[in-house]
Design an enzyme around this catalytic site. Structure first.
Site, short mmCIF file in Angstrom:
data_model
loop_
_atom_site.label_atom_id
_atom_site.label_comp_id
_atom_site.label_asym_id
_atom_site.label_seq_id
_atom_site.Cartn_x
_atom_site.Cartn_y
_atom_site.Cartn_z
N GLN A 221 23.03 16.85 -52.74
CA GLN A 221 21.78 17.60 -52.85
C GLN A 221 20.75 16.83 -53.66
OE1 GLN A 221 24.22 21.73 -53.38
NE2 GLN A 221 22.06 21.89 -53.90
N ARG A 368 23.30 29.02 -55.78
CA ARG A 368 22.06 29.62 -55.25
C ARG A 368 21.28 30.28 -56.38
NH1 ARG A 368 21.66 31.98 -49.14
NH2 ARG A 368 19.48 31.52 -48.92
N CYS A 369 21.00 29.48 -57.39
CA CYS A 369 20.48 30.05 -58.63
C CYS A 369 19.84 28.95 -59.44
CB CYS A 369 21.65 30.67 -59.37
SG CYS A 369 21.52 30.78 -61.14
N GLU A 738 16.58 31.32 -53.55
CA GLU A 738 17.66 31.93 -54.32
C GLU A 738 17.40 33.36 -54.71
OE1 GLU A 738 17.45 29.11 -57.39
OE2 GLU A 738 18.54 27.62 -56.24
#
Ligand code: CDP
Length: 784
Positions: A221, A368-369, A738
């Protein structure tokens, strides 16, 4: 017959995702699709024990298997100073264990073979003689005196404590509590869960021993940051390393850290002189890479009798596993957990956090944060629910009474965040109207009289995304800016190269749309490239919803840079003064005579063929954007549940989600992001759990134990939006990827508590499974 004009792809246009053409045809190029000539395969032998001293490792049987090229152990890596590596949080992590194993599933040795199945079979033949040690899997117990010392190799480490970190003002908060009419308390646990992307982590490492060039295809990522870390750790010259992050089947934070498998495959390729591929299987992914959450939280809220919040006190203990490997900005030991004041005008707050080592896999990824915002949002929204319950107030009324008001923005929170913009009452009102809140409350009252359990859950979250101003936010010292490089070719077609990297979020479509808006080139004429460090400008990558706030801003700024140059060329072509040139949707014209115009395509051609004297040829540029602040998306989520007293089963009847992520570039993509996020939030709230037995055996290491929601379980989502632009972002956008995972778990749990709170049940920790609900009902004599 009406003829539809095709959308050009401006901001606000829901054009279809460009990348889906190749994905739905099965023509994506994922890590496992990569096959290089002479490529070898690697399999990892992992520890069956959570804590054990390694007495000896016997690799003879594995080495003798036909097809096995090499067996790599920690001792071999130690000869090259690679047995340990630094983590993103400044700790160290074993690449392959040398002294002892510290969690079940830890990497002990690797087999490199001509075939993946041979490698796997041979890895199973490695014999390790262990001296089993007592394991500790509970962070509270691991901090007790006399607990087994997990990191005994660390100089000066005398216990399992990792860090202590505080935010806010303690004295002011104590004062607020002293003045309060009442204090509401909630102890809760956000359990360990896993991002579990569809595609697991992997690498194909191709080190050319003749040239010294290393080409690493990686599920990354953050390819640029990873390249720099590889250069530092392996001592390879950075220009000789090329990281290519191909199509990625989901990341959600799982693909931010550097894992031992990446390092060993690269070292093996270097030593053997052939490409080496390593791809995790599902259980390896679930037991060893990138877990999330595992936060034990305790919140206290000081209130006046009328429901006005006066102060917030929070204590948190994070279970970091055997190595402190959280991926987060250096200055923030518990990430951005101190956003825990949420959407409320809290005059005082104090947050104390501590971290503990346990015999569990490391990770601490922000699933996802944005760096632990999810845990913070969960705590405050659950705590507000507790306050409403104890004070017999409607959960919407207490929120409306305490929301930061629209005119208070920019708002400085008690823990030091400057919220950029927001209108919380408006988002809540829209959600309440969509749901038909009042009628449902009446229905609930009727049902309660009949002994039926129905609940309405509320969560009004605020996130902080888009790290960040480089002076405050860095990853291992690298300032968190991001970049965009744009070249418009003579025929008016463009290539946009970015420092961020999509894992399925649709960047190839939405980032092109920003250029369309700024320059007027149709999105279909813009190719977006990401993920290849040799071919894209340096950036910190995609996680923490930072692509749009930072990479999106860089894209708008570089487009504007090109527009300024294009104006000069247009003035030359139109034989007018530059000051008189205006631009509108891809056309340059002389002020007052719109018919006398040149298109961006005319100008692009002229940039290579017909330039004014003294102007450099070409139409291209690069922008490195350091945002002045984070962005603060928000929203209100409402959930309606019905609970069966006989089984404890919770049925989600309705879910309304109103999100505000500022200006939406592509509303369809945004809805897709929210839909996915809500599904993940639903899974976390009701199904997903990775836990451990007393000996440290991981329970939840496969998809029959670790339950992900399918379309069968997932409720229908009803979505709504408000738009409060970010004042500092060039196109007013905030991140959104997110929001739904951050905001929704509390809404789901609050709905359950709203249904059973009147029976005296104040909390049920996630995942809220039917057995837990039934047990809670049974305890208060309300189960059937
Ligand atoms: O960093 P990441 O891509 O995961 O998250 P994001 O910046 O929130 O963007 C997710 C997707 O939604 C991207 O394709 C964005 O361009 C799109 N998006 C949008 O269309 N409008 C927004 N205001 C925010 C995101």
């Amino acid at each position: 017959m009406a003829v539809e004009t095709p959308l050009k792809g401006n901001i606000g246009d829901s054009i279809k995702r460009k990348e889906d053409d190749r994905f739905i045809r099965g023509r994506g190029n994922y890590l496992d699709d990569i096959v290089l000539p002479g490529m070898l395969h690697m399999s990892i032998h992992r520890s069956p024990f959570a804590h054990a001293r390694i007495k000896s490792i016997d690799t003879k049987a594995a080495s003798a298997v036909p097809g096995v090229i090499a067996v790599v152990t920690g001792d071999l890596l130690a000869q090259h100073k690679l047995a340990w590596m630094p983590t993103l949080s400044g700790d160290t992590q074993a690449v392959l264990a040398t002294d002892k194993v510290r969690f079940q599933g830890q990497e002990v040795a690797c087999v490199i073979a001509t075939d993946p199945y041979v490698a796997r079979d041979a890895a199973a033949l490695i014999e390790v003689d262990y001296d089993v040690l007592p394991a500790v899997v509970d962070p509270w117990k691991s901090l007790e005196p006399g607990a087994p010392l997990i990191r005994d190799e660390k100089e000066g480490q005398k216990n399992n404590h990792i860090y202590h970190w505080e935010a806010g003002d303690k004295a002011k908060t104590d004062e607020a509590f002293a003045k309060a009419d009442r204090v509401v308390k909630l102890d809760t646990f956000y359990p360990r869960c896993h991002p579990s992307p569809l595609e697991t982590c992997g690498i194909v490492a191709d080190v050319n021993s003749a040239t010294g060039h290393a080409t690493l295809y990686m599920t990354s990522q953050a390819p640029h940051a990873h390249r720099t870390l590889f250069a530092i750790v392996a001592g390879l010259p950075e220009q000789n390393i090329r990281i290519i992050s191909p199509d990625i089947g989901g990341g959600f934070g799982n693909k931010v850290p550097i894992y031992p498998g990446y390092v060993v495959a690269t070292a093996a390729s270097l030593l053997i002189g052939k490409p080496v591929k390593w791809v995790e299987d599902r259980s390896e992914n679930l037991i060893s890479t990138g877990f999330a959450r595992d936060f034990h939280m305790s919140g206290e809220m000081a209130l006046r009798n009328d429901g006005r919040m006066l102060g917030l006190r929070v204590k948190m203990l994070s279970d970091n596993g055997a190595f402190y490997a959280d991926a987060q900005p250096t200055k923030f030991r518990a990430g951005l957990f101190h956003i825990v004041t949420g959407s409320y005008d809290l005059p005082a707050a104090h947050v104390e956090t501590d971290g503990a080592y346990t015999n569990k896999a490391p990770g601490g990824v922000a699933y996802r944060c944005s760096f632990r915002v999810t845990e913070a949002s969960y705590l405050i929204e659950r705590l507000v629910e507790s306050a409403a319950l104890e004070m017999n107030m409607d959960p919407t009324e207490i929120r409306l009474k305490n929301f930061i008001q629209p005119e208070q923005f920019p708002y400085m929170s008690a823990t030091g965040f400057e919220y950029d913009s927001g209108d919380y009452p408006r988002a809540m009102q829209l959600a309440l109207d969509k749901l038909g809140y009042k009628e449902l409350r009446k229905e609930q009252a009727e049902k309660r009289k009949k002994g039926e359990l129905m609940g309405i859950g509320v969560a009004s979250f605020t996130e902080v995304v888009g790290a960040g101003p480089g002076k405050h936010y860095d990853i291992v010292g690298l300032r968190m800016f991001d970049s965009a490089e744009l070249r418009v070719h003579p025929t008016g077609k463009a290539i946009l190269k970015l420092g961020v990297k999509s894992q399925g979020q649709g960047h190839e479509t939405t980032f092109a749309q920003i250029v369309t808006e700024e320059l007027g080139i149709p999105a279909a004429d813009i190719e977006v490239q990401e993920g290849d460090t040799d071919n894209t400008p340096y950036g910190l990558g995609t996680y923490a919803s930072r692509s749009t706030p930072v990479g999106g801003a860089a894209t708008a700024m570089v487009s504007r840079k090109l527009r300024d140059k294009a104006k000069k060329i247009a003035a030359h072509l139109l034989e007018a003064s530059e000051a008189d040139i205006e631009f509108d949707h891809g056309k340059f014209f002389v002020r007052g005579s719109p018919s006398k115009s040149k298109t961006i395509q005319d100008v692009a051609f002229a940039a290579y063929t017909n330039l004014p004297d003294g102007l450099e040829a070409g139409l291209e540029g690069v922008t490195y954007y350091d945002p002045p602040n984070m962005t603060f998306p928000f929203g209100t989520y409402l959930v309606v549940v019905d609970i069966d007293r006989g089984t404890g089963q919770v049925k989600v009847r309705r879910m309304v989600a109103v999100d505000d992520c500022g200006v939406r570039i592509n509303p369809m993509v945004v809805e897709g992001q929210i839909h996915g996020g809500l599904t993940e939030g639903f899974g976390i709230a009701f199904m997903e759990l990775i836990t451990f037995d007393e000996e440290g055996n991981c329970l939840g290491s496969n998809f029959t134990d670790y339950l992900l929601p399918t379309s069968w379980e997932t409720p229908k989502f009803e979505m709504g939006e408000t738009v409060t632009p970010s004042p500092h972002h060039p196109i007013g956008a905030k991140g959104v990827g997110e929001s739904a995972t951050v905001g929704s778990p509390a809404a789901f749990v609050n709905a359950v508590i709203d249904a059973v709170g009147h029976l005296g049940i104040k909390n049920i920790d996630m995942p809220v499974t039917s057995d837990k609900v039934w047990e809670a009902l049974n305890k208060v004599g309300a189960a059937e």
